[in-house]
Scaffold this motif. Structure first.
Motif, mmCIF file in Angstrom:
data_model
loop_
_atom_site.group_PDB
_atom_site.id
_atom_site.type_symbol
_atom_site.label_atom_id
_atom_site.label_comp_id
_atom_site.label_asym_id
_atom_site.label_seq_id
_atom_site.Cartn_x
_atom_site.Cartn_y
_atom_site.Cartn_z
ATOM 1 N N MET A 150 0.648 -1.547 -0.400
ATOM 2 C CA MET A 150 -0.498 -0.135 0.451
ATOM 3 C C MET A 150 0.895 1.483 0.443
ATOM 4 S SD MET A 150 -3.082 0.380 -0.504
ATOM 5 C CE MET A 150 -4.685 0.398 0.267
ATOM 6 N N ALA A 151 2.381 1.239 0.749
ATOM 7 C CA ALA A 151 2.950 2.755 0.571
ATOM 8 C C ALA A 151 3.704 3.028 -0.461
ATOM 9 C CB ALA A 151 3.999 2.323 1.137
ATOM 10 N N GLU A 152 3.412 1.729 -1.075
ATOM 11 C CA GLU A 152 3.683 1.946 -3.035
ATOM 12 C C GLU A 152 2.998 2.545 -3.724
ATOM 13 O OE1 GLU A 152 5.115 -0.981 -6.409
ATOM 14 O OE2 GLU A 152 6.211 -1.335 -4.872
ATOM 15 N N THR A 153 1.689 2.297 -3.838
ATOM 16 C CA THR A 153 0.900 3.331 -4.140
ATOM 17 C C THR A 153 0.428 4.330 -3.534
ATOM 18 O OG1 THR A 153 -0.580 0.990 -4.406
ATOM 19 C CG2 THR A 153 -1.363 2.892 -4.774
ATOM 20 N N ALA A 154 0.760 5.134 -2.446
ATOM 21 C CA ALA A 154 0.780 6.219 -1.901
ATOM 22 C C ALA A 154 1.888 6.856 -2.258
ATOM 23 C CB ALA A 154 1.045 6.353 -0.466
ATOM 24 N N LYS A 155 3.603 6.265 -2.605
ATOM 25 C CA LYS A 155 4.089 6.742 -3.360
ATOM 26 C C LYS A 155 4.305 7.232 -4.388
ATOM 27 C CE LYS A 155 7.787 4.507 -0.278
ATOM 28 N NZ LYS A 155 8.656 3.813 -0.808
ATOM 29 N N LEU A 156 3.497 5.926 -5.140
ATOM 30 C CA LEU A 156 3.152 6.587 -7.011
ATOM 31 C C LEU A 156 2.243 7.506 -7.236
ATOM 32 C CD1 LEU A 156 3.395 5.346 -9.271
ATOM 33 C CD2 LEU A 156 1.485 4.014 -9.476
ATOM 34 N N ARG A 157 1.577 7.527 -6.494
ATOM 35 C CA ARG A 157 0.239 8.702 -6.660
ATOM 36 C C ARG A 157 0.932 10.174 -6.096
ATOM 37 N NH1 ARG A 157 -6.149 7.304 -4.807
ATOM 38 N NH2 ARG A 157 -5.826 5.130 -5.490
ATOM 39 N N ALA A 158 1.427 9.891 -5.100
ATOM 40 C CA ALA A 158 2.895 11.565 -4.457
ATOM 41 C C ALA A 158 3.474 11.670 -6.236
ATOM 42 C CB ALA A 158 3.469 11.251 -3.870
ATOM 43 N N LEU A 159 4.167 10.937 -6.789
ATOM 44 C CA LEU A 159 4.704 11.108 -7.418
ATOM 45 C C LEU A 159 3.992 11.140 -9.253
ATOM 46 C CD1 LEU A 159 7.454 10.583 -8.585
ATOM 47 C CD2 LEU A 159 7.447 8.606 -9.424
ATOM 48 N N VAL A 160 2.669 11.001 -9.152
ATOM 49 C CA VAL A 160 2.162 11.385 -10.162
ATOM 50 C C VAL A 160 1.621 13.255 -10.084
ATOM 51 C CG1 VAL A 160 -0.257 11.087 -11.246
ATOM 52 C CG2 VAL A 160 1.180 8.959 -11.151
ATOM 53 N N ALA A 161 1.134 12.866 -8.340
ATOM 54 C CA ALA A 161 1.122 14.476 -8.350
ATOM 55 C C ALA A 161 1.868 15.446 -8.867
ATOM 56 C CB ALA A 161 0.173 14.137 -6.738
ATOM 57 N N TYR A 162 2.881 15.382 -7.930
ATOM 58 C CA TYR A 162 3.854 16.244 -8.848
ATOM 59 C C TYR A 162 4.111 16.246 -9.834
ATOM 60 C CZ TYR A 162 9.177 17.978 -8.528
ATOM 61 O OH TYR A 162 10.019 17.825 -9.636
ATOM 62 N N HIS A 163 4.425 15.101 -10.864
ATOM 63 C CA HIS A 163 4.385 15.440 -12.359
ATOM 64 C C HIS A 163 3.132 16.033 -12.652
ATOM 65 C CE1 HIS A 163 8.376 14.355 -12.853
ATOM 66 N NE2 HIS A 163 8.072 12.521 -11.944
ATOM 67 N N ALA A 164 2.521 15.878 -12.731
ATOM 68 C CA ALA A 164 0.644 16.216 -13.038
ATOM 69 C C ALA A 164 1.160 17.730 -12.700
ATOM 70 C CB ALA A 164 -0.728 16.081 -12.275
ATOM 71 N N ALA A 165 1.857 18.265 -11.115
ATOM 72 C CA ALA A 165 1.612 20.356 -10.674
ATOM 73 C C ALA A 165 2.733 21.209 -11.813
ATOM 74 C CB ALA A 165 1.975 20.049 -10.360
ATOM 75 N N GLY A 166 3.716 19.924 -12.577
ATOM 76 C CA GLY A 166 4.630 20.146 -13.446
ATOM 77 C C GLY A 166 4.277 20.556 -15.052
ATOM 78 N N ALA A 167 3.915 19.531 -14.812
ATOM 79 C CA ALA A 167 3.051 19.389 -16.598
ATOM 80 C C ALA A 167 1.438 20.865 -16.420
ATOM 81 C CB ALA A 167 2.731 18.242 -16.727
ATOM 82 N N ARG A 168 1.351 20.583 -15.317
ATOM 83 C CA ARG A 168 -0.265 21.659 -15.262
ATOM 84 C C ARG A 168 0.845 23.157 -16.185
ATOM 85 N NH1 ARG A 168 -3.595 24.438 -11.765
ATOM 86 N NH2 ARG A 168 -1.689 24.099 -9.745
ATOM 87 N N LEU A 169 1.944 23.117 -15.644
ATOM 88 C CA LEU A 169 2.790 24.940 -15.128
ATOM 89 C C LEU A 169 3.300 24.524 -17.018
ATOM 90 C CD1 LEU A 169 4.467 25.175 -11.543
ATOM 91 C CD2 LEU A 169 1.981 26.320 -12.465
ATOM 92 N N GLU A 182 -3.919 18.508 -8.012
ATOM 93 C CA GLU A 182 -2.876 17.017 -9.095
ATOM 94 C C GLU A 182 -2.763 15.567 -8.349
ATOM 95 O OE1 GLU A 182 -1.815 20.105 -7.694
ATOM 96 O OE2 GLU A 182 -1.606 21.164 -9.251
ATOM 97 N N THR A 183 -3.637 15.732 -6.934
ATOM 98 C CA THR A 183 -3.899 14.200 -6.620
ATOM 99 C C THR A 183 -5.017 13.244 -7.072
ATOM 100 O OG1 THR A 183 -5.412 15.143 -5.100
ATOM 101 C CG2 THR A 183 -2.649 14.954 -4.492
ATOM 102 N N ALA A 184 -5.846 14.013 -8.041
ATOM 103 C CA ALA A 184 -6.439 13.534 -8.585
ATOM 104 C C ALA A 184 -6.685 13.387 -10.291
ATOM 105 C CB ALA A 184 -8.024 14.156 -8.478
ATOM 106 N N PHE A 185 -5.199 13.655 -10.664
ATOM 107 C CA PHE A 185 -4.592 13.284 -12.089
ATOM 108 C C PHE A 185 -5.225 12.250 -12.187
ATOM 109 C CE2 PHE A 185 -2.205 11.492 -15.257
ATOM 110 C CZ PHE A 185 -1.979 12.568 -16.417
ATOM 111 N N LEU A 186 -5.585 10.942 -11.855
ATOM 112 C CA LEU A 186 -5.260 9.860 -12.480
ATOM 113 C C LEU A 186 -6.811 9.274 -12.991
ATOM 114 C CD1 LEU A 186 -3.986 7.172 -13.442
ATOM 115 C CD2 LEU A 186 -4.347 5.662 -11.710
ATOM 116 N N ALA A 187 -7.945 9.932 -11.490
ATOM 117 C CA ALA A 187 -9.276 9.861 -11.836
ATOM 118 C C ALA A 187 -9.220 10.830 -12.980
ATOM 119 C CB ALA A 187 -9.778 10.496 -10.653
ATOM 120 N N PHE A 188 -9.022 11.413 -13.201
ATOM 121 C CA PHE A 188 -9.431 12.851 -14.178
ATOM 122 C C PHE A 188 -8.385 12.071 -15.538
ATOM 123 C CE2 PHE A 188 -6.477 16.029 -17.260
ATOM 124 C CZ PHE A 188 -7.480 16.644 -17.282
#
Length: 186
Positions: free
Chosen positions: A1-20, A72-78
């Motif tokens: 489960m910790a790996e999923t949380a890390k992946l979600r955080a990484l996706v949110a980080y890159h989503a924020a950067g891509a949004r910029l 950004e934390t909702a990127f995957l659902a988006f």
């Protein structure tokens, strides 16, 4: 489960950067999320090549819509919601094409074989394959992707109650299939 949380955080980080507008972050999102988007599209379309086309089309729409993403934390659902809509559009195009081509097929001999039935061995993969695509998609997002009912609802662009119904019906069908009860269900 910790790996999923890390992946979600990484996706949110890159989503924020891509949004910029950072291209390297968008490339990282494509690398991180494409397998999940492809799996989702495959569940909706039942064809690997069509699923690839749907995901490719979706990435264009995702890149265009990304500046409007507020969480950004909702990127995957988006992103999954965009894939769901692209798959629905593709299905509509194929259905319209079939109707238009119907007249041509009437004069041709029928070379289509009967659809393959589910294997007699009641394993879980065979049982899941028998589910209708909407139930299969909800089941996979909820259990395989670990999304909440609300996230699945957002991804599939349906109300949460519909997600719950699809999950309930999918579980009932799986149970019946695995126990050997068909009751005339497709």
């Amino acid at each position: 489960m910790a790996e999923t949380a890390k992946l979600r955080a990484l996706v949110a980080y890159h989503a924020a950067g891509a949004r910029l507008g950072r291209e390297r972050d968008l490339a990282a999102l494509v690398r991180l999320c494409s397998p999940r988007l492809l799996a989702h599209a495959r569940r909706l379309t039942d064809e690997t090549e069509t699923a690839r086309d749907v995901v490719q089309e979706s990435w264009i729409a995702i890149a265009r819509a990304l500046p409007g993403l507020r969480d950004e934390t909702a990127f995957l659902a988006f992103a999954l919601r965009i894939v769901t809509r692209a798959a629905a559009r593709d299905l509509g195009r194929r259905q319209r094409r079939r109707v238009a081509d119907k007249g041509f097929g009437d004069s041709q001999p029928d070379h289509v074989a009967a659809p393959d039935t589910a294997p007699s061995a009641p394993d879980l993969q065979a049982a899941i394959a028998t589910l209708p695509p909407p139930q299969r998609a909800a089941l996979a997002l909820f259990y395989l992707e670990g999304m909440s009912v609300a996230e699945v609802a957002h991804a599939l662009d349906i109300p949460p109650g519909t997600v719950k119904s699809r999950l309930m019906n999918a579980r009932a069908r799986l149970r019946a299939h695995l126990e050997g009860e068909t009751d005339g269900q497709p």
